[in-house]
Design a protein around this motif. Structure first.
Motif, PDB file in Angstrom:
ATOM      1  N   PHE A   1      18.641  81.513  42.825  1.00 37.95           N
ATOM      2  CA  PHE A   1      17.723  81.748  43.944  1.00 37.95           C
ATOM      3  C   PHE A   1      17.921  80.692  45.026  1.00 37.95           C
ATOM      4  CE2 PHE A   1      15.482  78.768  41.193  1.00 37.95           C
ATOM      5  CZ  PHE A   1      14.975  77.847  42.099  1.00 37.95           C
ATOM      6  N   SER A   2      17.531  81.038  46.236  1.00 32.06           N
ATOM      7  CA  SER A   2      17.571  80.095  47.357  1.00 32.06           C
ATOM      8  C   SER A   2      16.150  79.651  47.710  1.00 32.06           C
ATOM      9  CB  SER A   2      18.205  80.752  48.580  1.00 32.06           C
ATOM     10  OG  SER A   2      17.360  81.799  49.056  1.00 32.06           O
ATOM     11  N   THR A   3      16.048  78.621  48.516  1.00 38.03           N
ATOM     12  CA  THR A   3      14.739  78.177  48.992  1.00 38.03           C
ATOM     13  C   THR A   3      14.079  79.274  49.812  1.00 38.03           C
ATOM     14  OG1 THR A   3      15.583  75.910  49.054  1.00 38.03           O
ATOM     15  CG2 THR A   3      13.520  76.338  50.206  1.00 38.03           C
ATOM     16  N   THR A   4      14.868  80.040  50.540  1.00 39.28           N
ATOM     17  CA  THR A   4      14.317  81.173  51.291  1.00 39.28           C
ATOM     18  C   THR A   4      13.747  82.227  50.362  1.00 39.28           C
ATOM     19  OG1 THR A   4      15.866  80.772  53.111  1.00 39.28           O
ATOM     20  CG2 THR A   4      14.860  82.952  52.993  1.00 39.28           C
ATOM     21  N   ASP A   5      14.375  82.450  49.198  1.00 39.55           N
ATOM     22  CA  ASP A   5      13.814  83.381  48.209  1.00 39.55           C
ATOM     23  C   ASP A   5      12.444  82.907  47.743  1.00 39.55           C
ATOM     24  OD1 ASP A   5      16.045  85.101  48.173  1.00 39.55           O
ATOM     25  OD2 ASP A   5      17.064  83.878  46.650  1.00 39.55           O
ATOM     26  N   VAL A   6      12.308  81.600  47.544  1.00 37.19           N
ATOM     27  CA  VAL A   6      11.008  81.049  47.156  1.00 37.19           C
ATOM     28  C   VAL A   6       9.976  81.343  48.240  1.00 37.19           C
ATOM     29  CG1 VAL A   6       9.735  78.961  46.523  1.00 37.19           C
ATOM     30  CG2 VAL A   6      12.124  79.217  45.823  1.00 37.19           C
ATOM     31  N   ALA A   7      10.354  81.127  49.491  1.00 32.43           N
ATOM     32  CA  ALA A   7       9.436  81.363  50.606  1.00 32.43           C
ATOM     33  C   ALA A   7       9.003  82.817  50.668  1.00 32.43           C
ATOM     34  CB  ALA A   7      10.101  80.945  51.919  1.00 32.43           C
ATOM     35  N   ARG A   8       9.952  83.743  50.540  1.00 33.18           N
ATOM     36  CA  ARG A   8       9.603  85.168  50.599  1.00 33.18           C
ATOM     37  C   ARG A   8       8.671  85.554  49.460  1.00 33.18           C
ATOM     38  NH1 ARG A   8      15.388  86.085  51.653  1.00 33.18           N
ATOM     39  NH2 ARG A   8      15.704  86.445  53.883  1.00 33.18           N
ATOM     40  N   LEU A   9       8.939  85.023  48.269  1.00 33.10           N
ATOM     41  CA  LEU A   9       8.095  85.339  47.125  1.00 33.10           C
ATOM     42  C   LEU A   9       6.675  84.836  47.352  1.00 33.10           C
ATOM     43  CD1 LEU A   9       8.054  86.475  44.180  1.00 33.10           C
ATOM     44  CD2 LEU A   9       8.365  84.106  43.438  1.00 33.10           C
ATOM     45  N   TRP A  10       6.539  83.648  47.895  1.00 30.24           N
ATOM     46  CA  TRP A  10       5.207  83.131  48.177  1.00 30.24           C
ATOM     47  C   TRP A  10       4.449  84.053  49.135  1.00 30.24           C
ATOM     48  CZ3 TRP A  10       4.405  77.191  48.784  1.00 30.24           C
ATOM     49  CH2 TRP A  10       4.893  76.538  47.654  1.00 30.24           C
TER      50      TRP A  10
END
Length: 463
Positions: A211-220
């Motif tokens: 996963f990328s940091t952007t994936d974390v952001a989208r999930l949040w």
């Protein structure tokens, strides 16, 4: 009408916290502080998330401007405390390599599940133990426990039999007293210290370990209610909604970027990379840099690497903590604090833990009670002094004050892994949980810890 004082976002409060943060991370905020105080600006509240009264429109605008000026100040610590993963690795001469004996290597496919089950139960138990005394000063925690005949701490806090003058002077955490005192526990109530592990389990299910940091952001944005975020996470969430992308989300007007929030998100990264602390730390880094920088990121990496080591059968708690330190720049404030805490705990072996706690509190007075540096130090000291024992670990972590539920949760996760099986944790801790977790994340509300262990094992088994 009573004004809405949303915590952790008011500019006048952020400025006070940033002034303190600047002084701690090698910048000189004195001139900006003088302008702020000359204009009538106040210090940030010591324990609450917002000051009682809103500032004037002028002070709010000034606070925003000064936040930007503070961000532009040069730091003398930027070379010893970088945030980029490559720069961190370059400073770590003992960066770990993958070890054998992990969850999926020498054991049968189903054998690790009880260990993960114990880790989930441990995290919930330690969190729940610390919830009623969160935000209380150390003197209050000791007084309440002593009055109940529970000091040194060995079991749940209770209000039964306590004198009213004591509970009036030191009221329990108002959000937790009804769900986390011994007489009130009925399953594991919702808490951010459990929401984030569930959220990161969902992250791995959707995006895998790459996963990328952007994936974390989208999930949040998809799954995490904004009101369930606090401190650095709330600022980063607001930054995302304002169109700011990672990693600037961690920097922009975010004075909490070295606080404990990334640390409490690290468990799943360690659980799913047993015997591979370097990969666990790298995953924790990608997660943490959405919201945190330098020591806030190191705390998450330290925790993930420690847990990855604990998820094997290769070593004891002292080996695990040394592995955790191997992914932290040795000249950083966090590494220095952890080394000091471990040394203190070793010197006090066989003696009362209170002496360790008192010295840690005296050493870390300048830091906020939610800052990652003192809390990570306390965590390391508690685990060291307890020699990995489950009950001793969570009780020492909570009895040390500061962010009690977060420290108890992480101590419980690590000690639960080392215990190796749910049956190795005393029934007085696990029975009240009733194998039920309340959460606002996805479709997980009411899920059992045994189910969470199986789901975590599935993600650990994926490359």
């Amino acid at each position: 009408m009573t004004p809405l004082r949303l915590t952790w976002v008011q500019p006048e409060d952020l400025l006070g916290h940033e002034l303190r943060q600047a002084a701690q991370d090698g910048r000189d905020p004195s001139a900006i502080a003088a302008r702020w105080h000359a204009a009538g600006g106040q210090e940030a509240p010591r324990r609450a998330g917002a000051s009682h009264e809103p500032a004037s429109p002028y002070l709010r605008r000034l606070a925003d401007d000064l936040l930007d000026e503070l961000a532009a100040l040069p730091s003398g610590l930027e070379h010893s405390e970088p945030t980029g993963l490559g720069e961190i690795q370059a400073l770590c001469p003992d960066w770990p390599t993958k070890q054998s004996g992990g969850l999926g290597e020498e054991d049968p496919p189903t054998a690790p599940v009880p260990r993960l089950h114990a880790a989930w139960l441990g995290r919930a138990t330690g969190c729940l133990l610390g919830k009623p005394v969160e935000k209380l000063p150390l003197t209050a925690i000791r007084a309440l426990a002593r009055a109940a005949g529970n000091w040194p701490l060995t079991t749940w806090f209770t209000a039964r039999g306590l004198p009213s003058e004591l509970t009036t002077a030191y009221p329990w955490n108002r959000r937790s007293a009804t769900t986390s005192l011994a007489e009130n526990i009925n399953g594991m109530p919702e808490d951010d210290d459990l929401n984030y592990p569930v959220l990161n389990l969902l992250l791995l299910q959707r995006h895998g370990k790459n996963f990328s940091t952007t994936d974390v952001a989208r999930l949040w944005l998809d799954e995490l209610p904004a009101a369930r975020t606090f401190t650095a996470e709330r600022i980063a969430y607001r930054n995302l909604l304002g169109g700011i992308e990672p990693p600037l989300t961690a920097h922009h007007r975010n004075p909490f970027r070295e606080w404990i929030g990334a640390l409490i998100r690290a468990d799943v990264h360690g659980w799913t990379n047993p015997g591979d602390p370097a990969t666990a730390a790298a995953q924790a880094h990608r997660d943490a840099t959405l919201t945190h920088t330098s020591n806030g990121v190191y705390a998450a990496m330290f925790t993930a690497a420690t847990i990855a080591e604990a998820a094997t059968r290769a070593g004891d708690i002292h080996t695990c903590l040394r592995t955790g330190l191997s992914v932290v720049p040795p000249g950083s404030r966090l590494a220095q604090a952890v080394r000091h805490a471990v040394q203190l705990a070793q010197e006090h072996r066989g003696r009362d833990f209170d002496g360790v706690v008192d010295e840690l509190h005296a050493t870390h007075t300048p830091y906020h009670w939610v800052h990652a540096i003192p809390n990570t130090a306390l965590l390391a000291a508690a685990l060291t002094h307890a020699d990995g024992d489950f009950t001793a670990s969570i009780c020492r972590a909570v009895s040390g004050g500061w962010d009690t539920d977060s420290n108890g949760a992480t101590a419980g996760s690590i000690a639960g892994l080392l215990a190796g099986h749910p049956d190795a944790i005393a029934d007085r801790w696990t029975a009240p949980l009733k194998n039920r977790l309340a959460t606002s994340i996805g479709d997980f509300d009411g899920i059992g810890f045994d189910t969470l262990a199986h789901l975590t094992h599935q993600e650990a088994s994926h490359p």
